[in-house]
Enzyme design. Structure first.
Site, short mmCIF file in Angstrom:
data_model
loop_
_atom_site.label_atom_id
_atom_site.label_comp_id
_atom_site.label_asym_id
_atom_site.label_seq_id
_atom_site.Cartn_x
_atom_site.Cartn_y
_atom_site.Cartn_z
N CYS A 86 0.83 -1.20 0.00
CA CYS A 86 0.00 0.00 0.00
C CYS A 86 0.88 1.26 0.00
O CYS A 86 1.57 1.52 -0.97
CB CYS A 86 -0.97 -0.05 1.18
SG CYS A 86 -2.39 1.04 0.97
N HIS A 194 -3.53 -5.80 0.91
CA HIS A 194 -2.92 -6.02 2.22
C HIS A 194 -2.89 -7.50 2.61
O HIS A 194 -3.79 -7.96 3.30
CB HIS A 194 -3.70 -5.25 3.29
CG HIS A 194 -3.52 -3.77 3.22
ND1 HIS A 194 -2.47 -3.13 3.82
CD2 HIS A 194 -4.25 -2.82 2.61
CE1 HIS A 194 -2.56 -1.82 3.60
NE2 HIS A 194 -3.64 -1.61 2.86
N GLU A 196 -1.11 -8.80 4.79
CA GLU A 196 -0.92 -8.91 6.25
C GLU A 196 -2.24 -8.84 7.01
O GLU A 196 -2.29 -9.14 8.20
CB GLU A 196 0.05 -7.80 6.73
CG GLU A 196 -0.55 -6.41 6.86
CD GLU A 196 -0.63 -5.63 5.55
OE1 GLU A 196 -0.56 -6.25 4.49
OE2 GLU A 196 -0.78 -4.39 5.61
#
Lengths: 224, 79
Positions: A86, A194, A196
């Site tokens: 990002c 994302h 994560e």
């Protein structure tokens, strides 16, 4: 596998990144402040998401000139995997470690939702746990994810198999539906989604783990 | 010495913000606006007094930070 997470003023996914790395690799990463000039000896450097410097000037532009970025560029040149997610992707582009730029989403909206993401290549330390063609769900949360580059650069990215992820459906106006790209050595990955935020059952899925599992596998190969 | 640096999007680069602004103007009754391109202006005070040196330094600043030349052009005016 030892990892470093670079923290800038305005990073906001740094804790998510640290938690994901610890969950998947079993080792807590080291947080490194943007004003530092040295990185510890690590197998992975990550630039997390956020809004560094309030996106002043251009998203990632100021962070890309932070003192720590000289060390990040040196590690990248030495072949150490560098992952930017990002805002981290925006910083890598502004730092010149990846080509192109992330511009305002074509529809001007901040887009925050899960999207369908296609893994375009398994030939990298970030994607070897996937198969090319895999489609995963992955959250995005960005206002400036509209990837743009020159025609020659796009030809290189396609011809050298350096597009790591594409959106299955057009999301933000990105050229060629690009969601993530690799550098020419394939050790630097920038991606807007994302991974994560998709590593625990409470996230609603585990398919983001593949990125970190790939890195663990790659680190083991280097050790072996 | 005072300088003004103007950074604009290159021709052909989509400018969704400019389009939104044009749409808002049309909504206010300002018709006849056929296109808007949004840019940035930097007014810079320099200690440098030599014009050629100032211009060279400003060009270096534009290349290093003020503009992203993948999608932006810049113009330097000294005065």
């Amino acid at each position: 596998m030892k990892a470093a997470v670079v923290v800038f003023p305005g990073s906001n996914r740094d804790r998510d990144m640290m938690r994901a790395i610890e969950i998947v690799t079993g080792h807590a990463p080291v947080a490194v402040w943007h004003g530092d000039t040295d990185l510890p000896p690590v197998d992975l450097v990550t630039l997390p998401g956020g809004f560094t410097y309030g996106d002043y000037l251009r998203a990632g532009a100021i962070a890309a000139r932070a003192p720590i970025m000289t060390a990040v560029a040196e590690r990248a040149a030495a072949g150490v995997p560098v992952l930017g997610v990002c805002n981290g992707f925006q910083i890598l582009c502004e730092a010149g470690l990846l080509p192109g730029i992330l511009m305002r989403n074509a529809d001007l909206h901040f887009i925050c939702k899960p999207v369908r993401l296609k893994v375009e290549t398994a030939d990298s330390v970030f994607t070897n746990a996937f198969a090319a063609g895999d489609v995963i769900d992955c959250p995005v949360a960005h206002g400036e994810g509209n990837y743009r580059c020159g025609e020659a650069t796009l030809r290189e990215l396609v011809g050298e198999d350096r597009i790591a992820f594409r959106y299955v459906d057009d999301l933000n106006g990105s050229v060629d539906r690009i969601a993530g790209i690799l550098n020419d050595r394939r050790n630097v990955l920038g991606m807007m989604p994302h991974p994560e935020n998709l590593v625990e059952p409470i996230h609603g899925g585990l398919s983001g783990r593949g990125v970190f599992e790939s890195l663990v596998d790659a680190a083991l190969e280097v050790t072996a | 010495m005072k300088a003004r640096v103007t950074v604009t999007l290159k021709n052909g680069v989509l400018d969704p913000q400019g389009k939104a602004i044009a749409g808002a103007l049309a909504g206010l009754g300002h018709d006849g606006v056929t296109d808007i391109r949004q840019g940035k202006v930097f007014d810079i005070d320099l200690a440098e007094t030599d014009e050629a040196t100032a211009r060279a330094r400003l060009e270096a600043m534009c290349e290093a930070l003020l503009a992203n030349t993948v999608v932006e052009d810049y113009r330097i005016d000294l005065g």
